[in-house]
Design a protein around this motif. Structure first.
Motif, PDB file in Angstrom:
ATOM      1  N   PHE A   5     -26.640 -17.933   1.469  1.00 22.27           N
ATOM      2  CA  PHE A   5     -25.047 -17.859   1.504  1.00 22.27           C
ATOM      3  C   PHE A   5     -24.499 -18.828   2.413  1.00 22.27           C
ATOM      4  O   PHE A   5     -24.718 -19.469   3.415  1.00 22.27           O
ATOM      5  N   LEU A   6     -24.048 -19.655   1.876  1.00 24.16           N
ATOM      6  CA  LEU A   6     -24.058 -20.481   2.235  1.00 24.16           C
ATOM      7  C   LEU A   6     -22.112 -21.190   3.553  1.00 24.16           C
ATOM      8  O   LEU A   6     -22.044 -20.935   4.431  1.00 24.16           O
ATOM      9  N   GLY A   7     -21.160 -20.700   2.711  1.00 22.36           N
ATOM     10  CA  GLY A   7     -19.957 -19.824   3.295  1.00 22.36           C
ATOM     11  C   GLY A   7     -19.808 -18.771   2.916  1.00 22.36           C
ATOM     12  O   GLY A   7     -20.014 -18.500   1.198  1.00 22.36           O
ATOM     13  N   THR A   8     -18.623 -17.416   3.676  1.00 17.41           N
ATOM     14  CA  THR A   8     -18.310 -16.537   3.234  1.00 17.41           C
ATOM     15  C   THR A   8     -17.167 -16.257   4.447  1.00 17.41           C
ATOM     16  O   THR A   8     -16.508 -15.208   3.697  1.00 17.41           O
ATOM     17  N   GLY A   9     -16.321 -17.608   4.087  1.00 18.23           N
ATOM     18  CA  GLY A   9     -15.113 -16.699   4.435  1.00 18.23           C
ATOM     19  C   GLY A   9     -13.925 -17.522   3.293  1.00 18.23           C
ATOM     20  O   GLY A   9     -14.986 -18.055   2.453  1.00 18.23           O
ATOM     21  N   THR A  10     -12.906 -16.728   3.585  1.00 13.40           N
ATOM     22  CA  THR A  10     -11.860 -17.496   3.153  1.00 13.40           C
ATOM     23  C   THR A  10     -11.231 -18.420   2.983  1.00 13.40           C
ATOM     24  O   THR A  10     -11.784 -19.797   3.581  1.00 13.40           O
ATOM     25  N   SER A  11     -10.321 -19.329   1.996  1.00 16.51           N
ATOM     26  CA  SER A  11      -9.840 -20.541   2.394  1.00 16.51           C
ATOM     27  C   SER A  11      -9.488 -20.855   3.800  1.00 16.51           C
ATOM     28  O   SER A  11      -9.354 -22.262   3.697  1.00 16.51           O
ATOM     29  N   SER A  12      -8.686 -20.186   4.147  1.00 14.35           N
ATOM     30  CA  SER A  12      -8.157 -21.046   5.704  1.00 14.35           C
ATOM     31  C   SER A  12     -10.257 -21.120   6.945  1.00 14.35           C
ATOM     32  O   SER A  12     -10.240 -21.627   7.807  1.00 14.35           O
ATOM     33  N   HIS A 225     -15.951 -14.327   0.629  1.00 17.03           N
ATOM     34  CA  HIS A 225     -14.837 -14.383   0.288  1.00 17.03           C
ATOM     35  C   HIS A 225     -14.223 -13.866   1.365  1.00 17.03           C
ATOM     36  O   HIS A 225     -12.581 -12.779   1.220  1.00 17.03           O
ATOM     37  N   ILE A 226     -14.105 -13.779   2.748  1.00 10.29           N
ATOM     38  CA  ILE A 226     -13.986 -12.601   3.555  1.00 10.29           C
ATOM     39  C   ILE A 226     -12.610 -13.042   4.510  1.00 10.29           C
ATOM     40  O   ILE A 226     -13.434 -14.771   4.680  1.00 10.29           O
ATOM     41  N   SER A 227     -11.670 -13.034   4.929  1.00 11.61           N
ATOM     42  CA  SER A 227     -10.870 -12.858   5.508  1.00 11.61           C
ATOM     43  C   SER A 227     -11.341 -12.485   7.219  1.00 11.61           C
ATOM     44  O   SER A 227     -11.451 -11.448   7.672  1.00 11.61           O
ATOM     45  N   HIS A 228     -10.631 -13.354   8.235  1.00 11.16           N
ATOM     46  CA  HIS A 228     -10.693 -12.713   9.910  1.00 11.16           C
ATOM     47  C   HIS A 228      -9.233 -10.984   9.811  1.00 11.16           C
ATOM     48  O   HIS A 228      -9.912 -10.380  10.633  1.00 11.16           O
ATOM     49  N   LYS A 229      -8.912 -10.873   8.606  1.00 10.04           N
ATOM     50  CA  LYS A 229      -8.026  -9.932   8.694  1.00 10.04           C
ATOM     51  C   LYS A 229      -8.703  -8.423   8.789  1.00 10.04           C
ATOM     52  O   LYS A 229      -8.786  -7.173   8.373  1.00 10.04           O
ATOM     53  N   LEU A 230     -10.528  -8.993   7.710  1.00 10.67           N
ATOM     54  CA  LEU A 230     -11.187  -7.870   7.417  1.00 10.67           C
ATOM     55  C   LEU A 230     -11.271  -7.119   8.534  1.00 10.67           C
ATOM     56  O   LEU A 230     -11.772  -5.436   8.201  1.00 10.67           O
ATOM     57  N   GLY A 231     -11.692  -7.311   9.468  1.00  9.14           N
ATOM     58  CA  GLY A 231     -11.771  -6.640  10.774  1.00  9.14           C
ATOM     59  C   GLY A 231     -13.486  -7.377  11.277  1.00  9.14           C
ATOM     60  O   GLY A 231     -13.969  -8.873  10.346  1.00  9.14           O
ATOM     61  N   LEU A 232     -14.190  -7.278  12.088  1.00 11.32           N
ATOM     62  CA  LEU A 232     -15.734  -7.330  12.616  1.00 11.32           C
ATOM     63  C   LEU A 232     -16.529  -6.856  12.109  1.00 11.32           C
ATOM     64  O   LEU A 232     -16.159  -6.338  11.787  1.00 11.32           O
ATOM     65  N   HIS A 233     -17.245  -8.127  11.958  1.00 18.43           N
ATOM     66  CA  HIS A 233     -18.336  -7.929  11.065  1.00 18.43           C
ATOM     67  C   HIS A 233     -19.251  -6.875  10.741  1.00 18.43           C
ATOM     68  O   HIS A 233     -19.520  -5.502  10.503  1.00 18.43           O
ATOM     69  N   HIS A 234     -19.818  -6.137  12.637  1.00 13.51           N
ATOM     70  CA  HIS A 234     -19.972  -4.646  13.012  1.00 13.51           C
ATOM     71  C   HIS A 234     -19.523  -3.796  12.711  1.00 13.51           C
ATOM     72  O   HIS A 234     -20.965  -2.566  12.674  1.00 13.51           O
ATOM     73  N   GLU A 235     -18.963  -3.985  13.076  1.00 11.27           N
ATOM     74  CA  GLU A 235     -17.595  -2.492  12.939  1.00 11.27           C
ATOM     75  C   GLU A 235     -17.626  -1.882  10.988  1.00 11.27           C
ATOM     76  O   GLU A 235     -18.008  -0.930  10.657  1.00 11.27           O
TER      77      GLU A 235
END
Length: 255
Positions: A5-12, A225-235
């Protein structure tokens, strides 16, 4: 086959510019997400799916491996904007060689408009050297990798996911028709987009992606394709059913 996985974030990306939420302030490396892309390596062939704005940094992070081809899911900028950074791969074997680009017709047409200087009849010396290959909703071959497109909808925009052996990669989707789901069944590792918890016009939510993962029944499903609105990874990871995980940048899987 190896999948990175080179990147897993959304557009921002994450962190988001100007944001001070707990995810964007997190020091956990799994909460730092470049734009979504994946590197697939077989014994003889390396392909990248999508070249977003972070492509250069992603390939540096991956250790400078060679690329035999780029395959596009769709034409949005967060999946195409890094195309110019393929230039070093033109010289990887000592002579200037084309990098093949694969995508459906309207995707390649958009790329040709946005990167017009690449495709001019007499281009400026040193521009990326590419060859485009139009694909449709039928299997095609790149080296020793066989790819099966899976058509999904990103609101009303048709997007291709891809099945490669026992691996299926789907990003930017909020609808998959039943006949396309049939192509996915039997996959051992499935990647789906899971943008956030609240409804979105063009992406699966966490609950929708989880339900679809359970329906499709892959041994392991990874969300991207995860945004910051999903929450902290470990949670968020603690909430997920067995066999379902959040992907993170740099995660490598072996199949």
């Amino acid at each position: 086959m190896s999948i990175t996985f080179l990147g897993t974030g959304t557009s921002s990306g994450v962190p988001v510019l100007t944001c001070t939420c707990e995810v964007c302030r997190s020091v956990d490396f799994r909460d730092k997400r470049l734009r979504s892309s994946v590197l697939i390596q077989s014994e003889n062939t390396n392909i990248v799916i999508d070249t977003g704005p972070d492509f250069r940094q992603q390939m540096l992070n991956a250790g400078g491996v060679r690329i035999d081809a780029v395959v596009y899911t769709h034409e949005h900028k967060d999946h195409t904007a890094g195309l110019d950074d393929i230039r070093p791969y033109n010289y990887l074997r000592g002579t200037r060689e084309h990098v093949p680009l694969y995508g459906r017709a309207h995707v390649l047409e958009q790329i040709k408009r946005e990167f017009g200087y690449i495709f001019e009849e007499n281009p400026y010396p040193g521009v990326p050297l590419v060859k485009t290959y139009t694909i449709e909703n039928s299997s095609f071959q790149i080296g020793d990798l066989s790819l099966i497109p899976i058509e999904v909808l990103h609101y009303k925009l048709p997007v291709f996911g891809y099945r490669i052996g026992d691996f299926t990669y789907i990003t930017d989707a909020n609808f998959i028709a039943e006949e396309e789901k049939e192509k996915i069944k039997g996959t051992k590792v499935l990647v789906l987009n899971a943008l956030q918890r609240t409804p979105h016009i063009s992406h699966f939510t966490l609950d929708q992606a989880t339900a679809l993962a359970q329906e499709l029944g892959a041994e392991h499903t990874y969300f991207t394709h995860i945004s910051h609105k999903l929450g902290l990874h470990h949670e968020v990871e603690k909430e997920l059913p067995s066999g379902i995980h959040l992907a993170f940048d740099g995660l490598t899987l072996q199949l």
